[in-house]
Enzyme design. Structure first.
Site, short mmCIF file in Angstrom:
data_model
loop_
_atom_site.label_atom_id
_atom_site.label_comp_id
_atom_site.label_asym_id
_atom_site.label_seq_id
_atom_site.Cartn_x
_atom_site.Cartn_y
_atom_site.Cartn_z
N MET A 52 0.08 1.15 4.95
CA MET A 52 -0.89 1.39 6.28
C MET A 52 -1.78 0.44 6.50
SD MET A 52 -2.55 5.18 6.80
CE MET A 52 -3.78 5.33 7.88
N HIS A 74 -2.79 -1.23 -3.25
CA HIS A 74 -3.87 -0.36 -3.11
C HIS A 74 -3.74 1.00 -3.93
CE1 HIS A 74 -4.41 -2.18 1.18
NE2 HIS A 74 -4.76 -2.89 0.19
N ASP A 79 -4.63 -4.77 6.25
CA ASP A 79 -5.06 -5.44 4.98
C ASP A 79 -3.84 -6.27 4.79
OD1 ASP A 79 -6.49 -6.63 2.97
OD2 ASP A 79 -5.54 -5.31 1.48
N SER A 120 0.78 -1.05 -0.01
CA SER A 120 0.09 0.08 -0.07
C SER A 120 1.00 1.22 0.12
CB SER A 120 -1.02 -0.08 1.08
OG SER A 120 -1.72 1.02 1.25
N THR A 121 0.98 2.01 1.06
CA THR A 121 1.62 3.43 1.08
C THR A 121 3.20 2.91 0.92
OG1 THR A 121 0.14 4.12 2.77
CG2 THR A 121 2.22 5.20 2.39
#
Length: 367
Positions: free
Chosen positions: A302, A209, A305, A182-183
């Protein structure tokens, strides 16, 4: 703890005011300054001394990409979060910004209900992201790395054991690699795939994401920069060794095995962990299809998940490798998995590709 100082750079006076009001309402944040374009922002950067910069991509006089290049020269460790349009051009510019060292990005809604959508994104997504990225700014971070609020108390780490309490057996052969990010993920994926061979010998499945349009362009960029071909996932596509698929934005991606082979499943079922695509969906599906022959890899990101999905992978006898905290932009997703005792190994980003290759080799030699 002192408030996190935010520098808002956007050519829209309405957007600057809206962001300022929302951020200022949070007791942990303060808007240290605003600027209408990149040129003004650069002249004020030293005076404002921000902990994080919110930087629009499209601005007059000096746009966000040009400003980002200069910011990186002046402050290589300063977190910069880009704002871009949810368009192909915006996606291309965002990926370029990430390659230039932007920490994260958010898309501006373009619909008639854009104001309400923007407020929701600021409250529910941007503010938590700022806190995660800047949460430990009082400490001196390693060069080029930002640590998150998710710290790992040594006492919470548990050795990985089987349900019977014995040490795990020799790992099974790895027949698929599933990756979640993600991030900070696009740059982490670039680093990871640069060191993976084209003849990897197993299929690779990725959840990053990202919204629609962005994922297709990310797949193209990764393929252009790395030896392993990567494409956006398409429903019913047959998996094959030495190829990689990236979950399309706003769609879950999983797999289903039958007599004809293992194929991709793409759907728009409800988001999980507020995410679609979600790593938990992918990890659960590969655990069902491949049993113990799964290697799950959790990169910077972050939230949590991937945690439940890693539980499914471990329950099926598979393996889990996660990125370490020091090289993660945000140690949320890998941190949750590590603290749950689900990680077979916690590895710095530059060593994850060699770790994958080693586990593929050892798994096969074990047979």
């Amino acid at each position: 703890m002192p408030k996190i100082r935010v520098f808002v750079v956007d050519d829209s006076a309405l957007f600057r005011r809206m962001v300022t009001e929302e951020l200022s309402a949070d007791p942990a944040l303060e808007v240290a300054g605003t600027a209408a374009n990149g040129k003004i922002a650069l002249t004020r950067l030293a005076q404002v001394k921000p902990d994080v910069v919110l930087l629009d991509v499209e601005m007059p006089e000096l746009d966000g990409l040009a400003a980002l290049r200069e910011i990186r020269k002046k402050a290589p460790q300063l977190p910069v979060i880009m704002f871009s349009a949810l368009t192909e051009r915006g996606a291309t510019e965002t990926l370029e910004a990430l390659s230039l060292g932007a920490t994260e990005y958010f898309t501006k809604p373009a619909s008639a209900g854009g104001l309400e959508d923007s407020l929701r994104i600021i409250r529910n997504e941007l503010i938590p992201e700022i806190k995660a990225i800047c949460g430990t700014r009082a400490q001196s971070p390693p060069s080029g790395v930002y640590r998150s609020l998710c710290q790992t108390p040594p006492s919470t780490k548990r050795p990985l054991v089987s349900p019977s309490g014995t040490l795990p057996a020799l790992p099974a052969r790895v027949d698929v690699v599933a990756i979640a990010a993600s991030t900070g993920g696009p740059n982490a994926l670039t680093t990871l795939f640069a060191d993976l061979p084209a003849d990897l010998g197993v299929p690779v499945l990725i959840v990053q994401h990202m919204p629609p349009v962005f994922t297709g362009l990310l797949a193209q960029r990764l393929t252009a920069q790395n030896p392993l071909p990567i494409e956006e996932g398409r429903a019913d596509e047959l998996l094959a060794p030495g190829r990689a698929w990236l979950a399309p934005g706003d769609y879950h991606m999983g797999v289903e095995r039958n007599a004809t082979g293992t194929r991709l499943v793409i759907d728009r079922n409800a988001p999980e962990n507020s995410c679609r695509p979600a790593a938990d969906v992918l990890f659960r599906s590969v655990a069902r299809a491949y049993g113990p022959n799964v290697l799950a890899v959790v990169l910077t990101g972050m939230g949590q998940d991937g945690l439940r999905g890693c539980e499914a992978v471990k329950a099926a006898g598979g393996q889990v490798v996660v990125q370490d905290e020091a090289t993660s932009v945000v140690w949320g997703m890998p941190g949750f998995v590590s603290r749950a005792g689900l990680a077979d190994k916690v590895v710095p980003l530059p060593l994850i590709a060699p770790e994958i290759v080693r586990r593929l080799r050892v798994g096969r030699e074990a047979r």
